[in-house]
Design a protein around this motif. Structure first.
Motif, PDB file in Angstrom:
ATOM      1  N   LEU A  57       3.363 -38.666  -5.910  1.00 43.45           N
ATOM      2  CA  LEU A  57       3.814 -37.578  -6.778  1.00 43.45           C
ATOM      3  C   LEU A  57       3.170 -37.747  -8.144  1.00 43.45           C
ATOM      4  N   THR A  58       2.408 -36.744  -8.553  1.00 46.83           N
ATOM      5  CA  THR A  58       1.729 -36.776  -9.854  1.00 46.83           C
ATOM      6  C   THR A  58       2.193 -35.576 -10.681  1.00 46.83           C
ATOM      7  N   TRP A  59       1.855 -35.617 -11.977  1.00 42.93           N
ATOM      8  CA  TRP A  59       2.219 -34.493 -12.840  1.00 42.93           C
ATOM      9  C   TRP A  59       1.600 -33.197 -12.334  1.00 42.93           C
ATOM     10  N   VAL A  62       3.611 -31.941  -9.369  1.00 44.84           N
ATOM     11  CA  VAL A  62       4.930 -31.480  -9.819  1.00 44.84           C
ATOM     12  C   VAL A  62       4.816 -30.111 -10.469  1.00 44.84           C
ATOM     13  N   ALA A 110      10.440 -27.877 -13.470  1.00 47.35           N
ATOM     14  CA  ALA A 110       9.919 -28.982 -12.658  1.00 47.35           C
ATOM     15  C   ALA A 110       9.506 -30.147 -13.544  1.00 47.35           C
ATOM     16  N   ALA A 111       8.878 -29.848 -14.690  1.00 50.19           N
ATOM     17  CA  ALA A 111       8.466 -30.903 -15.630  1.00 50.19           C
ATOM     18  C   ALA A 111       9.680 -31.622 -16.202  1.00 50.19           C
ATOM     19  N   TYR A 114      11.103 -33.865 -13.401  1.00 50.47           N
ATOM     20  CA  TYR A 114      10.264 -35.027 -13.110  1.00 50.47           C
ATOM     21  C   TYR A 114      10.307 -36.044 -14.245  1.00 50.47           C
ATOM     22  N   SER A 115      10.309 -35.563 -15.481  1.00 50.04           N
ATOM     23  CA  SER A 115      10.351 -36.505 -16.615  1.00 50.04           C
ATOM     24  C   SER A 115      11.692 -37.231 -16.674  1.00 50.04           C
ATOM     25  N   THR A 117      13.222 -38.554 -14.241  1.00 47.37           N
ATOM     26  CA  THR A 117      13.194 -39.711 -13.340  1.00 47.37           C
ATOM     27  C   THR A 117      12.517 -40.918 -13.981  1.00 47.37           C
ATOM     28  N   ARG A 121      10.592 -42.674  -9.177  1.00 46.01           N
ATOM     29  CA  ARG A 121      10.345 -42.141  -7.825  1.00 46.01           C
ATOM     30  C   ARG A 121       9.083 -41.289  -7.863  1.00 46.01           C
ATOM     31  N   ASP A 122       7.940 -41.940  -7.813  1.00 44.88           N
ATOM     32  CA  ASP A 122       6.660 -41.252  -7.899  1.00 44.88           C
ATOM     33  C   ASP A 122       6.042 -41.012  -6.526  1.00 44.88           C
ATOM     34  N   THR A 124       6.619 -38.461  -2.672  1.00 40.33           N
ATOM     35  CA  THR A 124       7.348 -37.441  -1.924  1.00 40.33           C
ATOM     36  C   THR A 124       7.659 -38.007  -0.545  1.00 40.33           C
TER      37      THR A 124
END
Length: 157
Positions: A57-59, A62, A110-111, A114-115, A117, A121-122, A124
């Protein structure tokens, strides 16, 4: 009567299978033989959760996924608002406006998610609860009949 280890909620065991599909096929065979299947239960035993990692999982992923999901919602809202448009130009305008607003808000939310976390948890993944064994259980009064039918069923393979 309360359930015990020797006689679970489903009755007594008339068959045991490695996969749910096999247990389902056995119950289907009972049904085909006019057995009253309302007396039958399939019980999965030795449950475990299996989580299969599907990717990193990357920026970028995401933001792209959030933007895509938001765009779909925005498109839906734009279509709903377009129903009230007086001409074709207003319809296209409401559609595009909904699409763009949905895209921006989807990526933004979504950003934020994700931020939150903080990199814990990087990846999927997909999760499933699976059983090691599937037992076909039957009420005690009909168990012998079910065993006999399933014995003939297993001889076909």
């Amino acid at each position: 009567m309360s359930a015990s280890v020797s006689m679970p909620l489903g009755g007594v065991q008339v068959g045991s299978f490695d996969s749910y599909e096999q247990a389902q096929a056995a119950v289907d065979h009972l049904s085909d033989q006019k057995f009253p299947v309302e007396n039958v239960t399939i019980i999965g035993s030795d449950l475990r959760q299996v989580e299969r990692v599907t990717g990193r999982l990357t920026w970028g992923r995401v933001l792209a996924a959030g933007a895509a999901g938001g765009a779909w919602w925005g498109l839906f809202v734009g279509l709903l608002l377009g129903l009230f448009a007086v001409d074709g130009g207003a319809w296209v305008s409401s559609l595009l406006t909904g699409l763009l607003i949905g895209l921006v808000f989807g990526a933004l939310f979504a950003a934020i998610g994700y931020s939150a976390t903080r990199g814990r948890r990087d990846f999927t993944s997909t999760s499933a609860v699976v059983a090691n064994r599937y037992d076909v259980m039957c009420s005690p009064a009909r168990a012998e009949e079910a065993r006999a039918i399933l014995a003939r069923f297993s001889l076909r393979f």
